[in-house]
Scaffold this active site. Structure first.
Site, mmCIF file in Angstrom:
data_model
loop_
_atom_site.group_PDB
_atom_site.id
_atom_site.type_symbol
_atom_site.label_atom_id
_atom_site.label_comp_id
_atom_site.label_asym_id
_atom_site.label_seq_id
_atom_site.Cartn_x
_atom_site.Cartn_y
_atom_site.Cartn_z
ATOM 1 C CG HIS B 95 6.076 -1.061 -5.794
ATOM 2 N ND1 HIS B 95 7.153 -0.566 -6.495
ATOM 3 C CD2 HIS B 95 6.394 -0.942 -4.476
ATOM 4 C CE1 HIS B 95 8.077 -0.157 -5.642
ATOM 5 N NE2 HIS B 95 7.627 -0.370 -4.412
ATOM 6 N N GLY B 137 0.195 0.210 -4.936
ATOM 7 C CA GLY B 137 0.251 -1.203 -5.295
ATOM 8 C C GLY B 137 0.736 -1.449 -6.705
ATOM 9 C CD GLU B 138 -2.551 -0.197 -10.524
ATOM 10 O OE1 GLU B 138 -2.383 -0.135 -11.742
ATOM 11 O OE2 GLU B 138 -3.602 0.182 -9.968
ATOM 12 C CG MET B 139 3.386 1.549 -12.475
ATOM 13 S SD MET B 139 2.827 2.463 -13.925
ATOM 14 C CE MET B 139 4.389 2.947 -14.645
#
Lengths: 113, 346
Positions: B95, B137-139
């Protein structure tokens, strides 16, 4: 009188030592094909008595690292190769979860009566 | 006459023992090869059996960028089928273009793995599926509850008839929930399996499926290279955790999940299936090529602290190393073609 108390104490100590050493059993649990085995058969649980010992014996051609993070008994036997074994004395009644750190699908419960 | 009889008896006895030995060796070899054969069925949990409608729904979700908070990142952004179901990067980008700490593992053959993620923190694909979606941190997507202007995933999907119908077809009466989203994605992922590679064709009896270098490499793999200690079975993994002595030892790895000394810096043994398609290698993308990977193991790792006892200096010759790389390449099959789904807009 004091002599009788002394003899009785000695007897109690002797009985305590006798009961914890002579009557404690040792069970061999093998690590074989990434499973726990007793007498050649896969096990996921074992019931033993307070004070008994389990000898964890590696029969696989690679390392295992047996451990438990259970509140009742925490231990880490470190990694050991084929042919070697390590022992754990289970000195409190209850349930202990035993795993291999390297191969997490290896899991068994030890019930201590 | 007597001597002749004795000689004949001795000859027959020798022949008997030799034939017995040959049969024994042949059966051992057959047993060894069998361990690489594909399991008869793809493992699946009894509460989420694979069906066509579940695969179809899972595929839509997998390729839908609306599963992320930004509506811009889908599962397939990092697990790209054109890049071996990974992303070709040393470590993932999440993200807000944030560079993350670990590489994107391929989802190929994850159906055969009992634990998911590099550190094995999820015990099923269903438990794994929601992790990256919700990870900041990811989606960076909220799944269960809309917060202010940030619409939750369940609300977003529920607003679309196409998804409402697809969920009802796949999981009748269960609705659009965290559980059904996870189950559908897991069902699709279970269908991403390796195809027959030259190695598979060779073990099935096609003698010329592998070249000579790859065949020599197989012997190194099982022998002097010691690779088989961790990379074994159909999926070429022991599903275990090892510290392989990479230069950067800052990531605690599996130790964060299980506080046992040997697990400091230990990560899950990845599959070697389609390994030629999934560079860079290792949990932190430390190596760009398979040659670099083989060099790493040949020198017995870089950082020796808490090193797996399976890792030792190998002293491979230049030819043994190149043969080993050829063997690794022979584990890559022609990927199954994938068609992108048309996503619901209303």
């Amino acid at each position: 009188m004091n002599r009788y108390v002394y003899i009785l104490s000695l007897f109690i100590c002797w009985a305590a030592v006798f009961s914890s050493t002579v009557y404690a059993d040792e069970f061999i649990v093998a690590q074989n094909n990434k499973t726990f085995k007793k007498d050649g058969k896969k096990i996921e649980s074992i019931t033993i008595k307070k004070g008994d010992t389990i000898r964890f014996k590696n029969e696989d051609p690679f390392f295992h690292n047996i451990f438990s993070l259970s509140d009742l008994k925490t231990f880490d036997l470190g990694s050991f190769p084929k042919g070697q074994s390590k022992t754990v004395v289970f000195d409190k009644a209850g349930t202990v979860e035993v795993e291999c750190a390297i191969h997490p699908e290896m899991y068994m419960e030890v019930t201590i009566e | 006459m007597k001597l002749t009889t004795i000689a004949r008896d001795v000859t027959y006895t020798c022949l008997f023992f030799m034939s017995t030995l040959m049969i024994t060796n042949a059966s051992v070899a057959a047993t060894d090869i069998n361990k690489y054969l594909r399991p008869a069925e793809i493992p699946q949990p009894s509460n989420n059996l694979i069906t066509e409608s579940r695969i179809e729904l899972g595929k839509m979700l997998f390729f839908d960028p609306r599963l992320s908070g930004s509506n811009w990142i889908s599962c397939a952004t990092c697990h790209n089928p054109a890049l071996g179901w990974s992303d070709g990067l040393p470590t993932a980008i999440g993200h807000g273009q944030k560079v993350l700490g670990r590489s994107t593992p391929t989802i190929l053959n994850t159906a055969y793995q009992p634990l998911q993620f590099w550190d094995g923190r999820a015990r099923s694909l269903e438990k794994q599926a929601l992790g990256p979606i919700e990870s900041a941190g990811e989606m960076a997507q909220s799944i269960g509850k809309s917060e202010g202007k940030l619409q939750s995933l369940i609300d977003e999907l529920s607003a679309l008839k196409g998804y409402r119908d697809a969920f009802e077809k796949a999981y009748p009466g269960e609705g659009i929930t965290k559980k059904t989203i996870a189950k559908a994605i897991a069902s699709f992922e279970r269908t991403i399996v390796s195809t027959d590679s030259p190695f598979d064709l060779w073990i099935k009896g096609e003698k010329h499926a592998m070249n000579d270098a790859a065949l020599r490499g197989f012997k190194v793999f099982e022998g002097k290279g010691n690779c088989v200690k961790c990379h074994n079975g159909f999926n070429f993994t022991d599903n275990g955790f090892h510290n392989i002595g990479l230069k950067d030892a800052s990531d605690a790895g599996r130790y964060a999940i299980r506080k046992v000394k040997i697990l400091i810096g230990a990560f899950k043994t990845p599959t070697l299936r389609d390994v030629a398609l999934t560079a860079p290698y290792m949990h932190n993308g430390a190596y760009k090529t398979l040659e670099e990977v083989v060099d790493h193991y040949d020198r017995g790792g870089v950082t020796k602290e808490n090193l797996s006892p399976n890792i030792t200096k190998l002293n491979l010759t230049a030819r043994e190393k190149s043969d080993l790389v050829e063997f690794l390449k022979s584990l890559t099959g022609a990927p199954n073609p994938i068609t992108y789904p048309v996503l619901p807009t209303e």
